[in-house]
Motif scaffolding. Structure first.
Motif, PDB file in Angstrom:
ATOM      1  N   ILE A 196      -1.581  -7.676  -4.453  1.00 40.82           N
ATOM      2  CA  ILE A 196      -2.445  -6.494  -4.560  1.00 40.82           C
ATOM      3  C   ILE A 196      -1.564  -5.274  -4.331  1.00 40.82           C
ATOM      4  O   ILE A 196      -0.754  -5.264  -3.403  1.00 40.82           O
ATOM      5  CB  ILE A 196      -3.563  -6.520  -3.504  1.00 40.82           C
ATOM      6  CG1 ILE A 196      -4.498  -7.699  -3.756  1.00 40.82           C
ATOM      7  CG2 ILE A 196      -4.354  -5.218  -3.523  1.00 40.82           C
ATOM      8  CD1 ILE A 196      -5.588  -7.825  -2.726  1.00 40.82           C
ATOM      9  N   ARG A 197      -1.695  -4.285  -5.187  1.00 42.28           N
ATOM     10  CA  ARG A 197      -0.914  -3.056  -5.003  1.00 42.28           C
ATOM     11  C   ARG A 197      -1.856  -1.874  -5.049  1.00 42.28           C
ATOM     12  O   ARG A 197      -2.733  -1.804  -5.899  1.00 42.28           O
ATOM     13  CB  ARG A 197       0.101  -2.906  -6.139  1.00 42.28           C
ATOM     14  CG  ARG A 197       1.358  -3.692  -5.946  1.00 42.28           C
ATOM     15  CD  ARG A 197       2.548  -3.050  -6.661  1.00 42.28           C
ATOM     16  NE  ARG A 197       2.216  -2.452  -7.919  1.00 42.28           N
ATOM     17  CZ  ARG A 197       2.445  -3.046  -9.104  1.00 42.28           C
ATOM     18  NH1 ARG A 197       2.965  -4.244  -9.158  1.00 42.28           N
ATOM     19  NH2 ARG A 197       2.150  -2.420 -10.221  1.00 42.28           N
ATOM     20  N   MET A 198      -1.676  -0.940  -4.087  1.00 44.14           N
ATOM     21  CA  MET A 198      -2.465   0.277  -4.150  1.00 44.14           C
ATOM     22  C   MET A 198      -1.513   1.456  -4.278  1.00 44.14           C
ATOM     23  O   MET A 198      -0.629   1.635  -3.446  1.00 44.14           O
ATOM     24  CB  MET A 198      -3.342   0.425  -2.911  1.00 44.14           C
ATOM     25  CG  MET A 198      -4.427   1.477  -3.133  1.00 44.14           C
ATOM     26  SD  MET A 198      -5.459   1.738  -1.708  1.00 44.14           S
ATOM     27  CE  MET A 198      -6.499   0.321  -1.766  1.00 44.14           C
ATOM     28  N   LEU A 215       0.861  -1.180   0.000  1.00 45.54           N
ATOM     29  CA  LEU A 215       0.000   0.000   0.000  1.00 45.54           C
ATOM     30  C   LEU A 215       0.897   1.229   0.000  1.00 45.54           C
ATOM     31  O   LEU A 215       1.746   1.371   0.878  1.00 45.54           O
ATOM     32  CB  LEU A 215      -0.878   0.036   1.257  1.00 45.54           C
ATOM     33  CG  LEU A 215      -1.887  -1.079   1.481  1.00 45.54           C
ATOM     34  CD1 LEU A 215      -2.666  -0.792   2.763  1.00 45.54           C
ATOM     35  CD2 LEU A 215      -2.841  -1.155   0.313  1.00 45.54           C
ATOM     36  N   GLU A 245      -4.877   3.929  -7.630  1.00 40.38           N
ATOM     37  CA  GLU A 245      -4.909   2.743  -8.493  1.00 40.38           C
ATOM     38  C   GLU A 245      -4.858   1.490  -7.633  1.00 40.38           C
ATOM     39  O   GLU A 245      -4.010   1.378  -6.759  1.00 40.38           O
ATOM     40  CB  GLU A 245      -3.711   2.753  -9.443  1.00 40.38           C
ATOM     41  CG  GLU A 245      -3.705   3.942 -10.395  1.00 40.38           C
ATOM     42  CD  GLU A 245      -2.489   3.927 -11.314  1.00 40.38           C
ATOM     43  OE1 GLU A 245      -2.455   4.770 -12.229  1.00 40.38           O
ATOM     44  OE2 GLU A 245      -1.585   3.099 -11.102  1.00 40.38           O
ATOM     45  N   VAL A 246      -5.776   0.588  -7.882  1.00 40.07           N
ATOM     46  CA  VAL A 246      -5.744  -0.696  -7.188  1.00 40.07           C
ATOM     47  C   VAL A 246      -5.432  -1.766  -8.226  1.00 40.07           C
ATOM     48  O   VAL A 246      -6.232  -2.022  -9.132  1.00 40.07           O
ATOM     49  CB  VAL A 246      -7.084  -1.003  -6.488  1.00 40.07           C
ATOM     50  CG1 VAL A 246      -7.002  -2.314  -5.739  1.00 40.07           C
ATOM     51  CG2 VAL A 246      -7.466   0.126  -5.546  1.00 40.07           C
ATOM     52  N   TRP A 247      -4.279  -2.375  -8.083  1.00 38.67           N
ATOM     53  CA  TRP A 247      -3.854  -3.427  -9.007  1.00 38.67           C
ATOM     54  C   TRP A 247      -4.014  -4.768  -8.317  1.00 38.67           C
ATOM     55  O   TRP A 247      -3.699  -4.896  -7.144  1.00 38.67           O
ATOM     56  CB  TRP A 247      -2.363  -3.280  -9.355  1.00 38.67           C
ATOM     57  CG  TRP A 247      -1.993  -2.037 -10.074  1.00 38.67           C
ATOM     58  CD1 TRP A 247      -1.857  -0.785  -9.550  1.00 38.67           C
ATOM     59  CD2 TRP A 247      -1.679  -1.912 -11.472  1.00 38.67           C
ATOM     60  NE1 TRP A 247      -1.484   0.102 -10.518  1.00 38.67           N
ATOM     61  CE2 TRP A 247      -1.361  -0.566 -11.709  1.00 38.67           C
ATOM     62  CE3 TRP A 247      -1.636  -2.830 -12.532  1.00 38.67           C
ATOM     63  CZ2 TRP A 247      -1.008  -0.088 -12.970  1.00 38.67           C
ATOM     64  CZ3 TRP A 247      -1.278  -2.370 -13.780  1.00 38.67           C
ATOM     65  CH2 TRP A 247      -0.967  -1.004 -13.995  1.00 38.67           C
ATOM     66  N   ASN A 248      -4.520  -5.773  -9.046  1.00 37.99           N
ATOM     67  CA  ASN A 248      -4.490  -7.112  -8.459  1.00 37.99           C
ATOM     68  C   ASN A 248      -4.363  -8.181  -9.533  1.00 37.99           C
ATOM     69  O   ASN A 248      -4.770  -7.988 -10.677  1.00 37.99           O
ATOM     70  CB  ASN A 248      -5.726  -7.363  -7.601  1.00 37.99           C
ATOM     71  CG  ASN A 248      -6.960  -7.640  -8.410  1.00 37.99           C
ATOM     72  OD1 ASN A 248      -7.680  -6.717  -8.747  1.00 37.99           O
ATOM     73  ND2 ASN A 248      -7.210  -8.898  -8.741  1.00 37.99           N
ATOM     74  N   ALA A 291     -10.722  -7.493  -4.969  1.00 39.41           N
ATOM     75  CA  ALA A 291      -9.449  -7.975  -5.500  1.00 39.41           C
ATOM     76  C   ALA A 291      -9.104  -9.329  -4.888  1.00 39.41           C
ATOM     77  O   ALA A 291      -8.594 -10.220  -5.572  1.00 39.41           O
ATOM     78  CB  ALA A 291      -8.355  -6.958  -5.209  1.00 39.41           C
ATOM     79  N   LEU A 315     -12.410   2.524  -0.653  1.00 39.56           N
ATOM     80  CA  LEU A 315     -11.271   1.717  -1.093  1.00 39.56           C
ATOM     81  C   LEU A 315     -11.359   0.273  -0.616  1.00 39.56           C
ATOM     82  O   LEU A 315     -10.969  -0.650  -1.323  1.00 39.56           O
ATOM     83  CB  LEU A 315      -9.962   2.348  -0.585  1.00 39.56           C
ATOM     84  CG  LEU A 315      -9.726   3.790  -1.043  1.00 39.56           C
ATOM     85  CD1 LEU A 315      -8.378   4.281  -0.557  1.00 39.56           C
ATOM     86  CD2 LEU A 315      -9.805   3.883  -2.569  1.00 39.56           C
ATOM     87  N   LEU A 369     -12.929  -2.267  -2.855  1.00 38.09           N
ATOM     88  CA  LEU A 369     -12.096  -2.578  -4.020  1.00 38.09           C
ATOM     89  C   LEU A 369     -11.090  -3.666  -3.673  1.00 38.09           C
ATOM     90  O   LEU A 369     -10.856  -4.590  -4.443  1.00 38.09           O
ATOM     91  CB  LEU A 369     -11.350  -1.315  -4.483  1.00 38.09           C
ATOM     92  CG  LEU A 369     -12.223  -0.180  -5.000  1.00 38.09           C
ATOM     93  CD1 LEU A 369     -11.351   1.001  -5.403  1.00 38.09           C
ATOM     94  CD2 LEU A 369     -13.037  -0.659  -6.192  1.00 38.09           C
ATOM     95  N   VAL A 370     -10.514  -3.544  -2.471  1.00 37.84           N
ATOM     96  CA  VAL A 370      -9.532  -4.531  -2.041  1.00 37.84           C
ATOM     97  C   VAL A 370     -10.218  -5.879  -1.773  1.00 37.84           C
ATOM     98  O   VAL A 370      -9.702  -6.941  -2.121  1.00 37.84           O
ATOM     99  CB  VAL A 370      -8.804  -4.016  -0.783  1.00 37.84           C
ATOM    100  CG1 VAL A 370      -7.914  -5.088  -0.207  1.00 37.84           C
ATOM    101  CG2 VAL A 370      -7.999  -2.775  -1.121  1.00 37.84           C
TER     102      VAL A 370
END
Lengths: 246, 378
Positions: free
Chosen positions: B292-294, B255, B306-309, B278, B271, B274-275
């Protein structure tokens, strides 16, 4: 009584195993952390019963059961799945709710004792019926053997399944897997996934049918997406045309 | 026919008061109309309403007759049809309303002529001033109809908008609560705690604490719907750490610190869902887990989150059609709705596939920093 415990969370396996330890005649034969491991362990250890979590990566609990030809006694474990629980109740299939409680486990084991080793027929039919109810759209994946390994194949990828000289093959665009199941067993397992039996030995994925052409004396022929041509028997042709809305 | 009209226009409880109101209005309007007519016609009532009735009673009776016919002609159609007319669109409703008013006005004019003939025995010739009177009446009906219609419509529209806003806010909160206490999440967390109680009491205690923090944040989010990004991020971390107990090293996350955007305000529980998504749709389905990257990107005018997963490519490509992503009662639709309520068109949310097995949710918020509101969890 030998039991296999399947759950993708170590803590969840731990609590089931701890509760099982209270039963003198129960031996925890092994553990598995996902559906694939479960299939391997069931084949290798031949447990009397499996405590099977439903939500797992790869193959979920139902897909594990769908992939088994002769399933052992199954106790489903779930955190929350109202729909499945209704089906379990309706078919008197054992299940445990998370958080798993000691007296529930004890009750399950007591019930299993009345079945196991008493020459009861395995719960095949009941489970099949249950699968049709909880997964009317068919499984997301099925497990097929590839040499010594088990591969997961999504029904969408399968073009056709064919029996050739007592061996059954699953054909995808990239690969051909030999499987130790009959075409009929696979047809049952894939129920609801859009497969159609065109003759005694061939099961085709309707999504992959590209052409349908008349052949000799009332029979038909289908051309699959990879160019393979297969015969449609006369009595199945009528149903096939209806299935394809022709 | 009448029954059908009644059923369409009002409930049985409505009918009696409406009729009573009409009768009262008629009784009040009647004498006035009578006096007016007496003055206009300028002659004694004859031949029907003759002596021995006293002058005042004749005036009142004549007025009552007029006003009664007025109400039957122009009031009743409206009474029966108003609910139906109101249910129509603004333009159509207005046209039909005016038509009803105008046609019943014309009908009333005809009836008045008949009544006048009956009462006074005179043929009412529409001379110039009567024509003018009728024209004036028609004009007044149209103007009043337009005015009432527009006013009424405006009031309905305003009411509707208010109700919609209130409903959206309520739904958002209900959703947030449900999402937080997602049954799977809750029962699985309890199962893990139950497992840890005997084997690792300290860890069990820690997990109970985390679960309590999560519930506290959710419960207070209703009272303070806007929070700072820093608060929300701390909550997301809490949530991820709790999930980490379950997924162990299958769940990996990074994070970004809120940094410059720490004071940015956003709706609470934007948020975390969203996680949660993910994990549910991405990490939990991958056999060996995933990441998972925020990432927080602060600009002078906006903040991008940006929330990447990772997801399991074996599940096939994700369904990224707008109607699927933003389907009702789903996290993304709910977040989008709340962003719209808070920022109007300045905020955006988008979901895309990035590389082979990653999905990316991008939130763009306009810069919004404000004085002290109460923060959930504080």
């Amino acid at each position: 009584m030998r039991i296999l415990v399947v759950d993708d969370e170590p803590l969840a396996r731990e609590i089931v195993i701890r509760h099982l330890a209270a039963e003198a005649d129960v031996e925890v034969a092994g553990e598995a952390a996902n559906g694939l491991e479960a299939l391997e362990q069931i084949a290798a250890l031949e447990p009397d019963a499996v405590f099977l979590d439903i939500e797992m990566p790869g193959l979920n609990g139902f897909e594990v059961v769908a992939s088994l030809t002769k399933p052992p006694w199954i106790v489903f474990v779930t955190a929350f799945d109202e729909y499945a629980i209704q089906a379990f109740e309706a078919h008197a299939v054992d299940y445990l709710l998370k958080p798993v409680q000691a007296e529930r486990v004890a009750r399950c084991i007591a019930r299993l004792r009345t079945f196991i080793g008493r020459d009861q027929t395995l719960p095949n039919e009941v489970l099949k019926q249950l699968m049709r109810e909880v997964r009317p759209a068919g499984p997301r994946r099925i497990a097929v053997k590839q040499g010594n390994r088990i591969a997961l194949v999504s029904p969408r990828e399968i073009i056709h399944i064919s029996a050739e000289e007592k061996q059954v093959y699953v054909q995808t665009a990239r690969q051909r897997y030999s499987v130790d199941k009959t075409v009929t067993e696979l047809e049952e397992c894939l129920g609801g996934s859009g497969f159609f039996r065109i003759n005694r030995g061939d099961l085709v994925n309707l999504e992959h049918v590209r052409e349908l052409m008349p052949w000799f004396s009332g029979s038909w022929r289908v051309v699959m997406s990879n160019g393979t041509e297969l015969d449609v028997s006369r009595d199945r042709a009528r149903h096939l045309k209806r299935e394809l809305q022709l | 026919m009448l029954k059908w009209l009644l059923r369409r226009s009002m409930t049985p409880n409505d009918i009696l008061p409406t009729c009573l109101r009409s009768a009262l209005a008629g009784a009040l309007f009647g004498p006035v109309a009578g006096v007016f007519l007496h003055w206009v016609m300028g002659r004694p009532w004859a031949p029907i309403l003759a002596e021995p009735l006293p002058w005042i009673l004749r005036t009142v009776l004549a007025g009552l007759l007029y006003s009664l016919s007025f109400y039957i002609m122009s009031g009743m159609p409206w009474v029966f049809l108003r609910t139906w007319v109101r249910s129509l669109s603004f333009g159509l409703g207005r046209v039909i309303g005016i038509t009803i008013s105008a046609s019943s006005g014309a009908l009333f004019a005809l009836v008045s002529i008949a009544i006048t003939r009956l009462l006074w025995g005179v043929q009412l010739v529409p001379n110039e001033w009567i024509t003018r009177l009728l024209a004036l009446e028609a004009f007044a009906v149209v103007i009043i109809g337009l005015f009432m219609g527009t006013y009424h419509e405006m009031r309905i529209q305003a009411e509707l908008r208010e109700r919609k806003l209130a409903e959206a806010a309520a739904r958002a909160q209900v959703y947030a609560l449900q999402a937080q206490i997602a049954p799977h999440f809750f029962f699985n967390a309890l199962n893990s705690i139950s497992s840890l109680v005997s084997s690792d009491p300290a860890a069990a205690q820690q997990m109970i604490g985390r679960l309590a923090e999560i519930f506290r944040y959710t419960f207070t989010s209703g009272r303070a719907p806007m929070v700072t990004l820093e608060k929300e991020l701390a909550f997301v971390r809490e949530y991820l750490l709790l999930e980490k107990f379950r997924y162990r090293n299958r769940l990996r996350f990074t994070l970004d610190p809120a940094g410059e955007a720490a004071a940015q305000r956003l709706p609470a529980l934007t948020l975390q869902p969203l996680v949660e998504n993910a994990i549910r749709h991405g990490i939990a389905r991958r056999m060996d887990g995933g990441e998972i990257r925020m990432e927080i990107k602060a600009a002078p005018e906006s903040v991008r989150i940006e929330v990447w997963n990772q997801f399991d490519p074996g599940d096939g490509p994700p369904d990224l059609r707008t109607e699927t992503i933003f389907r009702e009662n789903h996290a993304l639709a709910n977040i989008r709705q709340r962003l719209q309520l808070s920022y109007g068109e300045q905020a955006a949310i988008a979901l895309e596939q990035a590389r082979v097995d990653w999905t990316l949710v991008t939130l763009t918020l306009p810069r919004h920093v404000e004085g002290a509101d109460a923060h959930p969890g504080s």
